[in-house]
Design an enzyme around this catalytic site. Structure first.
Site, short mmCIF file in Angstrom:
data_model
loop_
_atom_site.label_atom_id
_atom_site.label_comp_id
_atom_site.label_asym_id
_atom_site.label_seq_id
_atom_site.Cartn_x
_atom_site.Cartn_y
_atom_site.Cartn_z
N SER A 126 -9.90 -54.47 -45.60
CA SER A 126 -10.05 -55.86 -46.04
C SER A 126 -8.90 -56.71 -45.50
O SER A 126 -7.76 -56.23 -45.39
CB SER A 126 -10.02 -55.89 -47.56
OG SER A 126 -9.87 -57.20 -48.02
N TYR A 150 -5.33 -53.33 -55.63
CA TYR A 150 -6.53 -53.21 -54.79
C TYR A 150 -6.14 -53.27 -53.30
O TYR A 150 -6.53 -52.40 -52.51
CB TYR A 150 -7.52 -54.33 -55.14
CG TYR A 150 -8.58 -54.54 -54.08
CD1 TYR A 150 -9.55 -53.57 -53.87
CD2 TYR A 150 -8.58 -55.67 -53.27
CE1 TYR A 150 -10.50 -53.74 -52.87
CE2 TYR A 150 -9.53 -55.85 -52.28
CZ TYR A 150 -10.49 -54.88 -52.08
OH TYR A 150 -11.41 -55.04 -51.09
N LYS A 154 -6.25 -50.32 -50.09
CA LYS A 154 -6.87 -50.47 -48.76
C LYS A 154 -5.85 -50.11 -47.67
O LYS A 154 -6.17 -49.40 -46.70
CB LYS A 154 -7.38 -51.90 -48.57
CG LYS A 154 -8.60 -52.22 -49.42
CD LYS A 154 -9.82 -51.45 -48.93
CE LYS A 154 -11.03 -51.59 -49.81
NZ LYS A 154 -12.12 -50.70 -49.48
N1 UFG Z 1 -12.90 -69.78 -55.97
C1 UFG Z 1 -13.12 -70.85 -56.82
N2 UFG Z 1 -13.90 -70.65 -57.93
C2 UFG Z 1 -14.47 -69.45 -58.22
C3 UFG Z 1 -14.25 -68.35 -57.33
C4 UFG Z 1 -13.45 -68.55 -56.23
O1 UFG Z 1 -12.61 -71.96 -56.60
O2 UFG Z 1 -15.14 -69.33 -59.25
C5 UFG Z 1 -12.09 -69.98 -54.76
C6 UFG Z 1 -10.86 -69.09 -54.74
O3 UFG Z 1 -9.78 -69.74 -55.38
C7 UFG Z 1 -10.65 -68.92 -53.24
C8 UFG Z 1 -12.04 -68.98 -52.65
O4 UFG Z 1 -12.84 -69.59 -53.65
O5 UFG Z 1 -9.93 -69.99 -52.76
C9 UFG Z 1 -12.61 -67.62 -52.32
O6 UFG Z 1 -12.49 -66.78 -53.44
P1 UFG Z 1 -13.23 -65.38 -53.55
O7 UFG Z 1 -12.88 -64.80 -54.89
O8 UFG Z 1 -14.66 -65.53 -53.22
O9 UFG Z 1 -12.58 -64.52 -52.39
P2 UFG Z 1 -11.05 -64.11 -52.12
O10 UFG Z 1 -10.67 -64.75 -50.84
O11 UFG Z 1 -10.19 -64.35 -53.27
O12 UFG Z 1 -11.13 -62.53 -52.04
C10 UFG Z 1 -12.11 -61.88 -51.31
C11 UFG Z 1 -12.51 -60.60 -52.02
C12 UFG Z 1 -11.44 -59.56 -51.92
C13 UFG Z 1 -11.01 -59.41 -50.53
C14 UFG Z 1 -10.60 -60.71 -49.95
C15 UFG Z 1 -10.29 -60.52 -48.51
O13 UFG Z 1 -12.77 -60.83 -53.38
O14 UFG Z 1 -11.95 -58.35 -52.37
O15 UFG Z 1 -11.65 -61.65 -50.06
O16 UFG Z 1 -9.73 -61.62 -47.98
F1 UFG Z 1 -9.99 -58.54 -50.46
#
Ligand code: UFG
Length: 343
Positions: A126, A150, A154
């Protein structure tokens, strides 16, 4: 002769799309999955869509007896190792679970591969291993600095695999670093079916679009980005799955060299903000998605996206689908299957 690929965690969101693409490319597929965050229904649908006959075995990668059974009963040419747990917040609360399933499970799997002379492996890593990067695009040689258990698991498995690949005759491995996988198969038959209320942006928006949540919480609009919301590199899960087919093609060809473990980013090299994603979703569903601005979420990086030139050079792969298509396909799946696989 037909080559057979073992996909651990193959019934899950990413795994089911990989199984589809492997079968469509002419591989035979064996899936080992414990169904803790997946459903056998996904593989039934993959079988129907491809007219294929994937073998589905229920089991945990920590169970050496099951693994030995899988490798003795099937002539496996390569393994795609996806099985694992992936909730960042839960990994902070319960790190032991993450080290046990993700790290011990992987060590157990690699040990069984060794015993059965299986030497090709693609690991589901990841972009989270990069931590909070200061600059983008991210290349694979940039320092890894995971910020939660997590992400640590990885990186640890990447390192374990690197050492085992160097030490074992004929081993070849690819460590694929995914950016943010979203979307669904164009048929609307397979897609993401998270347990409970999702943490991630796309499945959460899908719940709001299906009126199962009242509104999206946008986690912070005061970041140092053009519109104040965080930027990520969203990648269509079908593109990601095709990257795995290219990875297996590569490992099984004479382009790959023994004892090499390459890290490869799989992203689109484009960043999209949360507001851009929201707009693209509204265009895909044809109605407004209610939202509110919520506080920043702890541990979120302001912005990052991939440099995927290595994937192109090494595997001949590049992402094809844009954000509009990711939203349209995700919504197609979710509107046709509001309760996912209905477990
Ligand atoms: N976000 C919101 N509201 C929500 C959910 C997310 O505003 O309800 C925002 C987050 O703050 C972030 C973006 O949307 O800025 C993306 O968030 P995600 O949770 O969809 O994804 P992440 O980038 O945090 O993490 C994901 C996976 C991880 C992985 C990572 C790799 O969840 O498992 O990408 O970059 F490791």
């Amino acid at each position: 002769m037909t080559k057979t690929i073992l996909a651990t965690g193959g019934a899950g969101y990413i795994g089911s799309h990989i199984c589809y693409e492997l079968l469509a490319a002419g591989y035979q597929v064996v899936v080992l999955d414990d169904f803790s965050n997946s459903s056998a229904e996904s593989i039934k649908r993959v079988a129907r869509l491809t007219n294929g006959a994937p073998v589905l075995i229920k089991g945990d990668v920590r169970d050496a007896a099951i693994l030995d059974h899988v490798f003795s009963e099937n002539r496996i040419d390569a393994v795609i190792h996806l099985a694992g747990v992936k909730a960042v917040g839960e990994s902070v609360q319960n790190p032991q679970k993450y080290y046990d399933i993700n790290v011990s499970g992987s060590v157990n799997l690699f040990g069984s591969m060794q015993r059965h002379g299986v030497s090709n492996v693609v690991f589901s890593s990841s972009a989270t291993v990069y931590g909070i990067p200061e600059i983008s695009p991210l290349t694979e040689d940039m320092p890894a600095n995971p910020l939660n258990p997590y992400g640590q698991t990885k990186l640890m498995v990447e390192n374990i695999l690197r050492d085992m690949t160097a030490a074992n005759p004929h081993w070849r491995s690819l460590l694929l670093r995914y950016f943010n996988p979203v979307g669904a198969h164009a048929s609307g038959q397979i897609g993401e079916d998270p347990n409970g209320i999702p943490d991630n942006l796309f499945p959460y928006i899908a719940m709001v679009a299906n009126k199962k949540q009242p509104k999206l919480n946008v986690f912070g609009d005061d970041y140092d980005t053009a519109d104040g919301t965080c930027i990520r590199d969203y990648i269509h899960v079908v593109d990601l799955a095709r990257g795995h087919v290219k990875a297996v093609d590569y490992l099984l060809s004479d382009r790959a060299t023994d004892n090499s473990a390459e890290m490869v980013n799989l992203g689109t090299d484009q960043g999209s903000s949360v507001f851009q994603v929201l707009k693209a979703w509204e265009a895909a569903c044809g109605f407004e998605i209610p939202y509110r601005i919520a506080p920043r979420r702890a541990g979120d990086a302001p912005a990052y996206y991939a440099d995927s030139r290595r994937a192109k050079a090494l595997l001949g792969w590049q992402a094809e689908y844009d954000l509009a298509r990711m939203c349209a396909d995700h919504w197609h799946w979710q509107s046709k299957n509001p309760d996912g696989y209905g477990k």
